[in-house]
Design a protein around this motif. Structure first.
Motif, short mmCIF file in Angstrom:
data_model
loop_
_atom_site.label_atom_id
_atom_site.label_comp_id
_atom_site.label_asym_id
_atom_site.label_seq_id
_atom_site.Cartn_x
_atom_site.Cartn_y
_atom_site.Cartn_z
N ASN A 1 4.50 6.40 -3.73
CA ASN A 1 3.10 6.38 -4.28
C ASN A 1 3.45 5.33 -5.10
O ASN A 1 4.31 4.83 -5.72
N GLY A 2 2.23 4.63 -5.63
CA GLY A 2 2.08 3.38 -6.47
C GLY A 2 1.21 3.61 -7.65
O GLY A 2 0.50 4.61 -7.72
N ASP A 3 1.25 2.47 -8.33
CA ASP A 3 0.20 2.66 -9.47
C ASP A 3 -1.31 2.51 -8.92
O ASP A 3 -1.72 1.46 -8.50
N THR B 1 -2.30 6.81 -3.72
CA THR B 1 -1.31 7.87 -3.32
C THR B 1 -1.23 7.62 -1.85
O THR B 1 -2.05 6.95 -1.07
N VAL B 2 0.07 8.18 -1.18
CA VAL B 2 0.23 7.94 0.30
C VAL B 2 0.68 9.34 0.62
O VAL B 2 1.45 10.04 0.03
N GLU B 3 0.23 9.79 2.09
CA GLU B 3 0.45 11.05 2.62
C GLU B 3 0.73 10.63 4.08
O GLU B 3 0.09 10.07 4.80
N SER B 4 1.83 11.36 4.31
CA SER B 4 2.15 11.33 5.87
C SER B 4 1.36 12.16 6.66
O SER B 4 0.89 13.25 6.20
N LEU B 5 0.98 11.68 7.93
CA LEU B 5 0.23 12.31 8.74
C LEU B 5 1.15 12.91 10.11
O LEU B 5 1.13 14.10 10.30
N ILE C 1 0.80 -1.10 -0.02
CA ILE C 1 0.00 -0.13 0.02
C ILE C 1 0.83 1.34 -0.01
O ILE C 1 0.39 2.44 0.16
N GLY C 2 2.14 1.14 -0.37
CA GLY C 2 3.07 2.34 -0.31
C GLY C 2 3.80 2.64 0.90
O GLY C 2 4.30 3.88 0.97
N LEU C 3 3.85 2.02 1.93
CA LEU C 3 4.28 2.05 3.24
C LEU C 3 5.87 0.98 3.51
O LEU C 3 5.36 0.00 3.57
N HIS C 4 6.71 1.63 3.06
CA HIS C 4 7.96 0.61 3.39
C HIS C 4 8.28 0.68 4.92
O HIS C 4 8.52 1.47 5.43
N TYR C 5 7.97 -0.39 5.55
CA TYR C 5 8.08 -0.87 6.93
C TYR C 5 9.68 -1.14 7.55
O TYR C 5 10.31 -2.03 6.90
N SER D 1 -3.11 5.95 3.28
CA SER D 1 -2.92 5.25 1.80
C SER D 1 -4.33 5.42 1.19
O SER D 1 -5.25 4.58 1.90
N GLU D 2 -4.48 5.62 -0.12
CA GLU D 2 -5.85 5.63 -0.82
C GLU D 2 -5.85 5.26 -2.22
O GLU D 2 -4.86 5.62 -2.87
N GLY D 3 -6.66 4.44 -2.40
CA GLY D 3 -6.71 3.97 -3.95
C GLY D 3 -7.10 2.46 -4.33
O GLY D 3 -7.66 2.07 -3.39
N GLU D 4 -6.22 2.09 -5.37
CA GLU D 4 -6.52 0.66 -5.59
C GLU D 4 -5.44 -0.09 -5.57
O GLU D 4 -4.11 0.54 -5.73
N TYR D 5 -5.38 -1.19 -5.29
CA TYR D 5 -4.12 -1.97 -4.96
C TYR D 5 -4.26 -3.59 -5.48
O TYR D 5 -5.21 -3.98 -6.11
N HIS D 6 -3.38 -4.23 -5.45
CA HIS D 6 -3.13 -5.73 -6.07
C HIS D 6 -2.89 -6.53 -4.88
O HIS D 6 -2.30 -6.20 -3.73
N THR D 7 -3.38 -7.78 -4.81
CA THR D 7 -3.06 -8.64 -3.73
C THR D 7 -1.65 -9.11 -3.64
O THR D 7 -0.90 -9.12 -4.45
#
Length: 636
Positions: free
Chosen positions: A363-365, A368-372, A293-297, A412-418
């Motif tokens: 951010n991915g395909d 979008t990702v936004e830091s809070l 989801i765009g967050l490298h942990y 993180s908002e939007g569409e993703y893949h499994t």
């Protein structure tokens, strides 16, 4: 000569009458100004304490049918608790503003729940919390909001400690009445956060944040052994350790179906070690899902911050004495590193996290990702196991400089893949009973990810007389950080229920304290040493009781006569210590009352007498001056 004497008498009489009128006016102003101006007040404060926010005005504009507000206010409060009596006027004044803005669709009624009366029974049945009072008498100050359709909302107790949240609390109540449908919040965790309904042990109680959320939402515990997420409006997952792979699959599929998720992952949860020392310590296994989801942990690492570090009490070496030092893994994220543009965090002052993990964003395909919430660029990191099991001095010693900022919470908002190559249940009979396997999103999802679970710990965001991990209500909590605000706003945002979203606390500190509040603080400072000693004993005994209950819950100890005797003894000690704390509070309040009475006497007696003395002095000097001038003229 007779004419001159008559003129002097007339002048003296006029001055006397003027002085008496001045005295009467002063007393009249002191005693009636509150009543005359209680409904009107200009807002001259720098942060608009007395101005309704735009969100509140939207909520009021949405009121289309009468809403009834019953304020239960015991008349004896003015005698026994002058601080609360003054606060009551603020509450009523603000409610009058709501009523005026609504075009009088809001109806206010003030009731006195006298002891043993029907009104007291009504208040108690409505869920109001009684205040400590002299003797056996019970005092009440709360409110019930209702409409003609039977919908209701209760504020169990108004307290000055929540003055900065007063508008938020009131607006949330009216919002609940105008939008009564309760959204469903599913709670899943490797720790027992919510009472599943069948456990009787002490630790089966709801955590405080859940009790607070339950005022506006229906809370449903979800098992981490589930392979499918039930029909919930928001899923909240708190992972401090490894969770079953099938549950991660269920979360993955929930996201692809457009789910709303709040995910808290914590590599070194301090609250878990404090409350549940028996639960195994395993690193969370959500890395792949977070990366998707765009967050490298930063897996199995704890983040620190030189710039925003809070203080902790420890010794830096074996030969040194323990004292307060900056402890980098304890981060009080300040306004500079809070996203002020997001509705999730706008207006926040600080958020307190402990031994948190961290994200780097990408951010991915399709999303979008936004830091809070974020660290400063002076971030450091160390191994989570060291933070969990090492002492604080070693943790600081082995923290590595990172030289960059990291996100502690993000949206993180939007569409993703499994993240699954194939359906892990495809060859099982259970596969036919659940929804089909998805490889990509069929609806946009929203995920709030937080790299900390200690953000939920009440002790990290609130202060209060009897603060507890399992407080049933917020009446005794005084927020010191925006931790719960962030969680509550996140749930409001994800559920699509605006509620009181974006109604920020007006203030956190006592920068505009009343005289009574200042006196109370001074009196409590005098008793601080005794109060802290009793509080420490209370916390230690509570911890012992919690440990015994955990052992009983896990069946590692049996309810023998000795064990039950220890429980009873601890409960008696805890009760005595709570009574001692209440006694100190009562002594402080009594002294505040005495000092207020001295001020009131000064206002109504000594100050007018001083003014009269001043007038008399001026009159005497003017008369003496006139006599000197007359003698000089005669002599000339």
């Amino acid at each position: 000569m007779q004419k001159s004497t008559t003129q002097k008498l007339q002048k003296s009489l006029i001055i006397c009458l003027f002085s008496l009128l001045l005295l009467a006016s002063f007393i009249l102003i002191n005693t009636t100004s509150g009543a005359l101006f209680s409904g009107r007040r200009l807002d001259l404060t720098s942060d608009r304490l007395n101005t309704l926010s735009s969100r509140t005005e939207e909520i009021i504009a949405g009121i289309t049918h009468p809403v009834h507000v019953k304020i239960y206010l015991s008349s004896q409060i003015s005698r026994q608790n002058p601080v609360l009596a003054q606060y009551a006027q603020n509450v009523i004044r603000l409610l009058n503003r709501y009523r005026d803005k609504s075009g009088h669709l809001i109806n206010l009624e003030i009731l006195d729940p006298e002891p043993y009366s029907g009104i007291e029974t009504e208040a108690r049945d409505a869920g109001l919390q009684a205040l400590p009072a002299d003797g056996n008498e019970k005092l009440y100050f709360g409110a019930v909001f209702s409409d003609d359709k039977g919908r209701s909302y209760t504020i169990a107790q108004f307290t000055p400690e929540r003055f900065s949240y007063l508008e938020n609390d009131l607006s949330r109540a009216f919002s609940h009445i105008t939008m009564p449908e309760r959204k469903i919040i599913g709670i899943a965790s490797d720790m027992p956060l919510a009472d599943p309904g069948f456990m009787r042990a002490e630790k089966a109680k709801n955590w405080t944040f859940i009790n607070l959320l339950a005022k506006d939402y229906k809370i449903v515990p979800i098992s981490t052994s589930s392979a499918e997420i039930p029909n919930v409006d928001v899923l909240m997952v708190v992972a401090t350790g490894k969770l079953p792979s099938l549950f991660i699959y269920a979360v993955d599929q929930y996201i692809l179906r457009g789910g709303r998720l709040m995910l808290l992952v914590d590599p070194a949860s301090e609250i878990k070690r404090r409350l549940y020392p028996g639960i195994p310590d395993e690193d969370p296994n959500f890395d792949a899902l977070l990366d998707n989801i765009g967050l490298h942990y930063l897996s199995a690492q704890v983040i620190g911050d030189r710039e925003q570090a809070a203080e902790a009490y420890f010794a830096v070496s074996e030969s040194a004495d323990a004292q307060n030092h900056s402890y980098y893994p304890w981060i009080k994220i300040n306004a500079r590193h809070i996203n002020r543009q997001s509705p999730l965090t706008a207006g926040f002052d600080n958020v307190f996290v402990k031994s948190a993990g961290a994200f780097s964003l990408k951010n991915g395909d399709g999303h979008t990702v936004e830091s809070l919430l974020s660290t400063s660029e002076n971030a450091l990191a160390t191994a989570a196991n060291l933070a969990k099991f090492g002492d604080k001095a070693d943790v600081l010693r082995y923290m590595d400089e990172k030289g960059q900022a990291y996100s502690v919470a993000a949206l993180s908002e939007g569409e993703y893949h499994t993240i699954f190559a194939r359906n892990p249940l495809e060859n099982s009979a259970y596969a036919q009973q659940i929804l089909p396997f998805l490889t990509t999103s069929i609806a946009p999802a929203q995920i709030i990810a937080i790299a900390d679970s200690d953000i939920l710990d009440t002790r990290n965001w609130a202060d209060g007389e009897n603060i507890s991990d399992f407080a049933k209500d917020d009446y005794n909590l005084r927020p010191t950080a925006n931790n719960f605000d962030f969680i509550q706003r996140g749930i409001d945002f994800l559920s699509g229920n605006p509620g009181a979203l974006n109604i920020s606390a007006k203030k956190y500190t006592g920068s505009r304290q009343t005289i009574a509040e200042i006196f109370h603080q001074q009196e409590m400072d005098k008793r601080k040493e005794d109060y802290n000693k009793i509080s420490s004993r209370l916390e230690e005994n509570q911890r012992k009781l919690d440990t015994i209950n955990i052992m009983l819950e896990s069946n590692s100890a049996f309810g023998t006569a000795k064990t039950l005797g220890e429980i009873d003894a601890l409960k008696n000690e805890i009760l005595n210590e709570k009574n001692e704390l209440r006694k100190i509070e009562y002594q402080a309040k009594s002294e505040v009352t005495r000092r207020e009475q001295v001020i009131a006497l000064s206002n109504t007696l000594f100050i007018p007498l001083f003014i009269l003395l001043l007038v008399a002095t001026v009159h005497f000097r003017l008369s003496a001056r006139s006599r000197r001038q007359a003698r000089r003229i005669i002599n000339e």
